[in-house]
Design a protein around this motif. Sequence first.
Motif, mmCIF file in Angstrom:
data_model
loop_
_atom_site.group_PDB
_atom_site.id
_atom_site.type_symbol
_atom_site.label_atom_id
_atom_site.label_comp_id
_atom_site.label_asym_id
_atom_site.label_seq_id
_atom_site.Cartn_x
_atom_site.Cartn_y
_atom_site.Cartn_z
ATOM 1 N N GLU A 13 0.936 -1.097 -0.139
ATOM 2 C CA GLU A 13 -0.022 -0.032 -0.116
ATOM 3 C C GLU A 13 0.936 1.348 -0.036
ATOM 4 O O GLU A 13 0.407 2.295 -0.688
ATOM 5 C CB GLU A 13 -0.897 0.222 1.139
ATOM 6 C CG GLU A 13 -1.821 1.228 1.285
ATOM 7 C CD GLU A 13 -3.042 1.088 2.052
ATOM 8 O OE1 GLU A 13 -4.002 2.062 2.007
ATOM 9 O OE2 GLU A 13 -3.324 0.207 2.327
ATOM 10 N N LYS A 17 0.313 4.134 -2.760
ATOM 11 C CA LYS A 17 0.185 5.439 -2.484
ATOM 12 C C LYS A 17 1.401 6.562 -2.763
ATOM 13 O O LYS A 17 0.981 7.395 -3.187
ATOM 14 C CB LYS A 17 0.170 5.452 -0.742
ATOM 15 C CG LYS A 17 -0.045 6.940 -0.109
ATOM 16 C CD LYS A 17 -0.358 6.866 1.067
ATOM 17 C CE LYS A 17 -0.697 8.150 1.728
ATOM 18 N NZ LYS A 17 0.263 9.295 1.408
ATOM 19 N N PRO A 64 -8.190 -4.560 -3.666
ATOM 20 C CA PRO A 64 -8.684 -3.280 -2.818
ATOM 21 C C PRO A 64 -7.827 -2.124 -2.757
ATOM 22 O O PRO A 64 -8.370 -1.033 -2.590
ATOM 23 C CB PRO A 64 -9.150 -4.056 -1.593
ATOM 24 C CG PRO A 64 -9.452 -5.504 -1.766
ATOM 25 C CD PRO A 64 -8.271 -5.615 -3.100
ATOM 26 N N VAL A 65 -6.580 -2.333 -2.476
ATOM 27 C CA VAL A 65 -5.599 -1.421 -2.610
ATOM 28 C C VAL A 65 -5.701 -0.640 -3.909
ATOM 29 O O VAL A 65 -5.439 0.536 -3.752
ATOM 30 C CB VAL A 65 -4.309 -1.706 -2.031
ATOM 31 C CG1 VAL A 65 -3.153 -0.738 -2.361
ATOM 32 C CG2 VAL A 65 -4.227 -2.430 -0.767
ATOM 33 N N GLN A 67 -7.918 -0.271 -5.824
ATOM 34 C CA GLN A 67 -9.160 0.508 -6.021
ATOM 35 C C GLN A 67 -9.375 1.732 -5.131
ATOM 36 O O GLN A 67 -9.777 2.831 -5.444
ATOM 37 C CB GLN A 67 -10.659 -0.476 -5.394
ATOM 38 C CG GLN A 67 -11.820 -0.040 -5.601
ATOM 39 C CD GLN A 67 -12.387 -0.145 -6.683
ATOM 40 O OE1 GLN A 67 -12.099 -0.734 -7.799
ATOM 41 N NE2 GLN A 67 -13.857 0.497 -6.939
ATOM 42 N N LYS A 68 -8.742 1.507 -3.909
ATOM 43 C CA LYS A 68 -8.620 2.817 -3.033
ATOM 44 C C LYS A 68 -8.014 3.988 -3.457
ATOM 45 O O LYS A 68 -8.386 5.168 -3.408
ATOM 46 C CB LYS A 68 -7.810 2.214 -1.884
ATOM 47 C CG LYS A 68 -7.737 3.406 -0.726
ATOM 48 C CD LYS A 68 -7.121 2.939 0.744
ATOM 49 C CE LYS A 68 -7.008 4.089 1.736
ATOM 50 N NZ LYS A 68 -5.922 3.476 2.740
ATOM 51 N N TYR A 69 -6.808 3.612 -4.432
ATOM 52 C CA TYR A 69 -6.011 4.800 -4.987
ATOM 53 C C TYR A 69 -6.430 4.942 -6.501
ATOM 54 O O TYR A 69 -5.887 5.845 -7.091
ATOM 55 C CB TYR A 69 -4.622 4.594 -4.660
ATOM 56 C CG TYR A 69 -4.386 4.543 -3.481
ATOM 57 C CD1 TYR A 69 -3.831 5.785 -2.864
ATOM 58 C CD2 TYR A 69 -4.107 3.311 -2.766
ATOM 59 C CE1 TYR A 69 -3.545 5.802 -1.363
ATOM 60 C CE2 TYR A 69 -3.645 3.320 -1.208
ATOM 61 C CZ TYR A 69 -3.578 4.521 -0.869
ATOM 62 O OH TYR A 69 -3.014 4.568 0.600
ATOM 63 N N GLY A 70 -7.493 4.408 -6.858
ATOM 64 C CA GLY A 70 -8.109 4.732 -8.257
ATOM 65 C C GLY A 70 -7.234 4.008 -9.420
ATOM 66 O O GLY A 70 -7.238 4.563 -10.616
ATOM 67 N N ARG A 72 -5.851 0.407 -11.557
ATOM 68 C CA ARG A 72 -6.492 -0.558 -12.482
ATOM 69 C C ARG A 72 -5.058 -1.493 -12.652
ATOM 70 O O ARG A 72 -3.880 -0.895 -12.643
ATOM 71 C CB ARG A 72 -7.216 -0.393 -13.433
ATOM 72 C CG ARG A 72 -8.434 0.528 -13.416
ATOM 73 C CD ARG A 72 -9.430 -0.742 -12.223
ATOM 74 N NE ARG A 72 -10.608 0.060 -11.868
ATOM 75 C CZ ARG A 72 -10.965 0.518 -10.976
ATOM 76 N NH1 ARG A 72 -10.066 1.115 -10.140
ATOM 77 N NH2 ARG A 72 -12.247 1.203 -10.836
#
Length: 206
Positions: A13, A17, A64-65, A67-70, A72
């Motif tokens: 993550e 990030k 999911p990570v 997805q969290k930051y937009g 693919r």
Amino acid sequence: MKSEYAVTPATFEAQIKMLADSGYHSILPEQLYNYLVYNKTLPEKPVLITFDDSRAEHFNIAAPVLQKYGFRGIFFIMTITYNKKNYMTKGQIAELTKMGHVIGLHSWDHVMVTKYNEDDWVKELVNPKKELERIIGMPVEYWAYPNGVYNRKAAERLSHDFKLSFILTTPRDSLYPLQTVRRMIVPKISAKTLLISMHKVFRREK
């Protein structure tokens, strides 16, 4: 999973990030293909995020990570692993497609293409590709070489089946550059080190 290829969820993550905070935009392989073949425009600071081997963590943690930051990604499936312990189920693979990710093929059982005979191509590519397309309901157009190893004969063969095929950091083949797209393995390193490594590995890419 080999320890040198594994990162903790927290490290992963932090790396994603960092990419988001640094202004990177994830792209999908179709965008890369259109850029390479038709000179289409890519977003500023494009990055293609790939996963090999069908691990369950890719669905349960990585997706999911992203997805969290937009972001693919593209998930390369080794099809012998369907529904096995610690690997994705067929339903999870299909769900990744619904979430906007791309599914590619990583052979049936991870045998390197340099060892294939004609019957092996059917076992490792033709039949798995058909089954994977049935699972996700769309064409499978991208391949990742097992262990990142290729030869020119395999690259020529793959050019009839896939838009792009992915190696690791060895030089691209001059005759089949679309079938030898370079990638880098991201080990357990800090987000800052990852950014430095990306710039170093791909500084000569065009």
